[in-house]
Design an enzyme around this catalytic site. Structure first.
Site, PDB file in Angstrom:
ATOM      1  CB  THR A  90      39.365  40.812  49.106  1.00 10.01           C
ATOM      2  OG1 THR A  90      38.896  40.130  50.256  1.00 10.01           O
ATOM      3  CG2 THR A  90      39.222  42.314  49.302  1.00 10.01           C
ATOM      4  CE  LYS A  91      37.268  45.125  40.850  1.00 10.58           C
ATOM      5  NZ  LYS A  91      38.516  45.869  40.812  1.00 10.58           N
TER       6      LYS A  91
END
Length: 965
Positions: free
Chosen positions: A330-331
């Site tokens: 996940t960014k």
């Protein structure tokens, strides 16, 4: 202030490179110190012979400490910078800097010849040349407006006078000298007639004054800042102040990159700076250019520039990951942070090397984070360096808060409802063992053994291993649904490279994918004049939405929403500027237009809405902001297009904005990635719009009646085939029926919509089709395999009788000349077929054939092929006595290796056909080479050795004109 030495002594003598005397009153003269001995100090090709006494240097250096910076006039540095900026030739720019650097080093060696432990270095000069790298040490809190007011005050200029208005309105296109937007140049022309021709400052004086300004800025002592600025101004010439301004604003405009300056200073400088972010350490450790730094690596309590991710296209992600499985993360939308821990001592550094230890805590007893994570580390952990993202965690909702909301993770107060959480995704050192050269897979395995995750305080970022772009699309869609910023994709085999972007790390956000973002049609209501190459024109725009009007009426009031200044080309900006130029009016804060409502953000000029245009803007999300009248603004806005098809009154309204904000909690990514169309394109490159109806065709060419055939699958849905003939056990009629059962279309004569021609036996008709070179001719065996396996099998070389130019280009990227795939695995039988095609041994390929192969397989864009079309003779000869003799062991031997490594054909004899002759710094053979060139039919070019080194460094062949002899 004590009198300078020049006021007490006789004239100072300088010798130029030609040996002539210099008068102390000339523009180049600088104050001299008392006589002691003569030293040769060369700056930009001029030899200085300053007489100095070690105990009486400049007024700022009254101690016995000897530094070069206390002896070098600031005017000499400014003169060098001026030459670098004005020169258009890159080699000349490099030469001016190198001359100054060499002079500094020579003077340093003379000054400190008996002191081997001196800490004196080039740092005082380099920090002025690269002020952007000293953001923390040189944080002045000074912008153009403050400098303009100070100059008006110091010079006693009438506030409404011509020169005062020039300084205050430096970005306006009415500024003189064609330098609108460049405050330093405007100030130079205002000061030129009001300042002495020569200043009295040395490099060390300037550093001390600037350090004082930075310290007083941190202490918020504005009066002392003004005092230091006044001292600088009063002791400087107009030219010196021009460069002082650029140093203070950290915008040098030299036309030479930071990387080039580092390379000229020392080959290891850029790498050392990337892992230390300490310019002073770089200058001290690499002061001697002949000594290489053997161990450039990440160090404890020394901030480094982190590895970054490059923007990636989902379509190409499998190729980027070398068609192997890869990690998905996940960014996170926080602040990039690195944690250095050694026992109970902690240090936190930001992406740019700023120290935030005071906020987060240097020990388990203080800070917003350290007390909560100290006991999470395993007992056998002595020290470590972690890389991650500092996030704001809401313990009530148990979710992370996005950075776009109104908070600053680096300055969170104790009574905030949010708490600090460090999300760790990499480890660079454990118990003094450096891990940067280990693979990401190995580093992640080690990271998981170092600590116990505590939700909301410290967490190891989860990595999911995936294989396909469909997995990436699904993950991005999930991130969109969760209102997350995006996703990260990382190669498990990548190593950690500080200050590098990409190199196995990629990021994908919804705004990078076409069609996923809601776009806003907003109206330009204000503007801001640009700087640099956009100086003199309105380059940024204040945009607004309309108040809803009564039905049938046009809106009359507009609320400011955002400021946007990116996404357009220079031509688009110029065309838009031409269109709006006559309508701009000065914006007066005391008398603002009644129909344009602004928050605290005010434009420099405004435009009446009826004369304006609508911009289609893309952004990441809508976030709260009191700077704009709407109470919100756009995060990362970018102009997509100028809506010439819409009238000004058709822009978005406040009601539209509220609906869009409520639609996805402010996130503007509301649609999903759909790869269905891409997968369909992969299977069939040409899709017919409808079946061909053949009229007036002879009986033998008519198709069989397939209308009663029941469809059993859709693997050939709407794909058009032409079956010319079949096989003994699979005749033409059977193959056509199979196509119809799978949803395909059958024609008897191929046309522009035909996917391919199916052939069992090559006859004259097939040969004619091949000669036309327009269609793909495929063996019937391929179609039989598809029908038997009930799936669409990708073409392989063994199936192809003839390939169209488009297909041939595609195959060149997938297979070698023997039909062996670059990516797919092969079985035993397939490998035998490949070996059969290789039965005839090939002769050694000439350079031209190699170049053709590289072009065919699209390898010619690689830097390793840059000299492929060059036949180079490197002149290793030098003049010894009256004859020429070959000399080895020089840098030219290395140039030969570099040329060959990058594709050149290096020859040992200067014969007809040679394209380039490379010579070193010894040019005594130049006349001999030129005489020899006159006898050649094809004239070769004589170039400097730096042509090779500069080309290798840039990754592309540089313009020979700058290196010709």
């Amino acid at each position: 202030m004590a009198p300078r030495a020049s006021q007490l002594l006789g004239p100072r003598v300088r010798l130029c490179s030609a040996g002539s005397s210099w008068d102390p009153g000339c523009a180049c003269a600088a104050p001299a110190a008392p006589v002691a001995r003569v030293v040769d100090f060369q700056v930009t090709s001029v030899h200085y012979y300053p007489e100095f006494n070690m105990s009486a240097a400049s007024p700022s250096n009254n101690s016995l400490i000897k530094t070069v910076a206390s002896k070098v006039p600031f005017s000499d540095l400014c003169s060098t910078l001026e030459k670098i900026q004005k020169s258009r030739s890159r080699p000349d720019k490099n030469k001016y800097f190198k001359d100054f650097l060499d002079s500094w080093r020579n003077f340093h060696n003379t000054l400190h010849k008996n002191d081997l432990n001196t800490t004196d270095s080039f740092y005082p000069a380099l920090r002025l040349i690269l002020p952007q790298l000293e953001r923390e040490r040189m944080a002045y809190g000074i912008k153009e407006t403050m400098l303009a007011k100070l100059y008006i005050d110091v010079l006693g200029l009438p506030k409404d006078g011509k020169d005062a208005l020039k300084l205050l309105n430096y970005r306006a296109p009415t500024s003189s000298h064609g330098e609108a937007g460049d405050f330093a140049v405007i100030a130079y022309f205002v000061l030129k007639q009001r300042c002495p021709n020569k200043g009295t400052l040395f490099v060390q004086d300037v550093n001390e004054h600037l350090d004082s300004i930075a310290l007083n800025n941190a202490a918020k002592k504005k009066d002392l800042i003004k005092k230091s600025l006044l001292q600088l101004i009063c002791q400087s010439s107009a030219l010196e102040q021009k460069w002082l301004i650029r140093m203070i604003l950290k915008d040098m405009k030299l036309g030479i990159s930071q990387q080039t300056i580092f390379q000229l200073f020392h080959p290891d400088a850029a790498e050392l700076h990337s892992v230390t972010t300490d310019l002073e350490k770089v200058c001290k450790q690499l002061h001697d250019p002949t000594v290489s730094l053997s161990d450039v690596s990440i160090m404890m309590f020394s901030p480094f520039r982190p590895m970054l991710a490059a923007i990636a296209n989902i379509k190409h992600i499998e190729k980027l990951m070398h068609n192997q499985s890869f990690y998905l993360e996940t960014k996170l939308d926080g602040e990039r942070m690195q944690l250095h821990k050694d026992g109970d001592v902690y240090k936190y550094f930001s992406r740019n090397g700023y120290d935030y230890t005071q906020q987060f805590g240097d020990s388990p007893l203080q800070g917003s984070l350290t007390p909560f994570i100290h006991n999470t580390f395993k007992s056998n952990l002595q020290n470590c360096i972690l890389d991650g993202e500092m996030m704001a965690y809401n313990p009530i909702t148990q979710t992370f808060t996005q950075k776009g909301n109104k908070f600053d993770i680096k300055r969170m107060v104790e009574d905030s409802e949010l708490q600090t959480c460090f999300c760790v995704f990499d480890v660079l050192m454990v118990n003094n063992q450096k891990l940067a050269n280990e693979t990401l897979r190995k580093r992640h395995e080690i990271l998981q053994t170092l600590l116990t995750s505590v939700p909301g305080r410290i967490q190891v970022v989860e990595k999911t291993e995936i294989k396909s772009r469909k997995d990436v699309a699904d993950a991005l869609n999930e991130a969109i649904d969760k209102r997350e910023e995006g996703i990260m994709v990382k190669d498990p085999l990548s190593v950690y490279k500080p200050d590098k972007r990409g190199e196995g790390w990629s990021k994908i956000k919804p705004e990078y994918v076409d069609g996923l973002m809601d776009e806003l049609d907003i109206l330009i209501v204000g503007g801001y004049f640009g700087k640099g190459h956009r100086g003199g024109m309105v380059s940024h725009f204040l945009c607004a939405v309309a108040e809803p009007a009564s039905p049938g009426e046009k809106p009359s009031v507009f609320h400011s929403l955002c400021r946007v200044g990116s996404g357009y080309t220079m031509k688009e900006l110029y065309d838009l500027g031409q269109k709006l130029a006559v309508h701009w009016k000065p914006y007066r804060k005391r008398d603002p237009p009644s129909n344009i409502l602004c928050g605290t953000e005010k434009p420099e000029v405004y435009i009446e809405p009826c004369n304006s245009v609508i911009l289609q803007v893309k952004a990441a999300e809508i976030v709260s902001s009191d700077m704009y009248k709407t109470g919100c603004t756009l995060r990362f806005p970018r102009i997509e297009k100028i809506r010439d098809d819409k009238d000004w009154h058709d822009c978005m309204t406040l009601h539209d904005l509220d609906q869009l904000h409520d639609k996805a909690s402010g996130k503007l990514a509301s649609r999903h990635v759909d790869l269905d169309d891409e997968e369909l394109d992969k299977k069939k490159r040409k899709i017919p719009s409808k079946s061909k109806k053949l009229i007036g065709i002879a009986e033998q060419f008519k198709a069989q009646d397939l209308s009663s055939v029941d469809k059993v699958s859709n693997i050939f849905e709407d794909v058009e085939f032409c079956v010319l003939n079949g096989l003994e056990d699979h005749p033409k009629a059977e193959l056509e029926k199979g196509i119809a059962e799978c949803g395909g279309l059958v024609v008897q004569n191929p046309g522009p919509d035909t996917y391919c021609v199916i052939v069992g036996t090559v006859n004259i008709r097939v040969k004619n089709l091949i000669a036309a070179n327009e269609l793909d001719v495929v063996k019937a065996d391929w179609l039989v395999d598809c029908l038997q396996k009930k799936c669409f099998i990708p073409w392989q070389p063994q199936f192809m009788i003839h390939m169209s130019p488009c297909t041939e280009k595609h195959f060149a990227q997938e297979y070698d000349c023997y039909g062996d795939s670059y990516y797919a695995d092969v079985d035993k039988s397939h490998l035998r077929e490949i070996f059969k095609r290789m039965s005839k041994p090939e002769h050694h390929l000439p350079f031209k054939a190699i170049a053709d192969l590289e072009q065919r397989y699209l390898w010619d864009a690689s830097p390793l092929c840059m000299f492929r079309h060059c036949i180079v003779y490197v002149d290793l000869y030098t003049i010894i006595g009256d004859a020429s003799a070959k000399v080895h062991g020089t840098s030219l031997d290395l140039r030969v290796l570099e040329l060959r490594f990058h594709g050149a054909q290096c020859v040992t004899n200067l014969t007809e056909g040679v394209s380039h002759v490379v010579v070193g710094c010894d040019a005594r053979r130049l006349s001999e080479l030129k005489l020899l060139r006159m006898t050649f039919e094809r004239k070769f070019k004589i170039v400097l050795e730096s042509w090779v080194t500069d080309s290798v460094k840039a990754g592309s062949v540089q313009d020979e004109k700058n290196y010709l002899l």
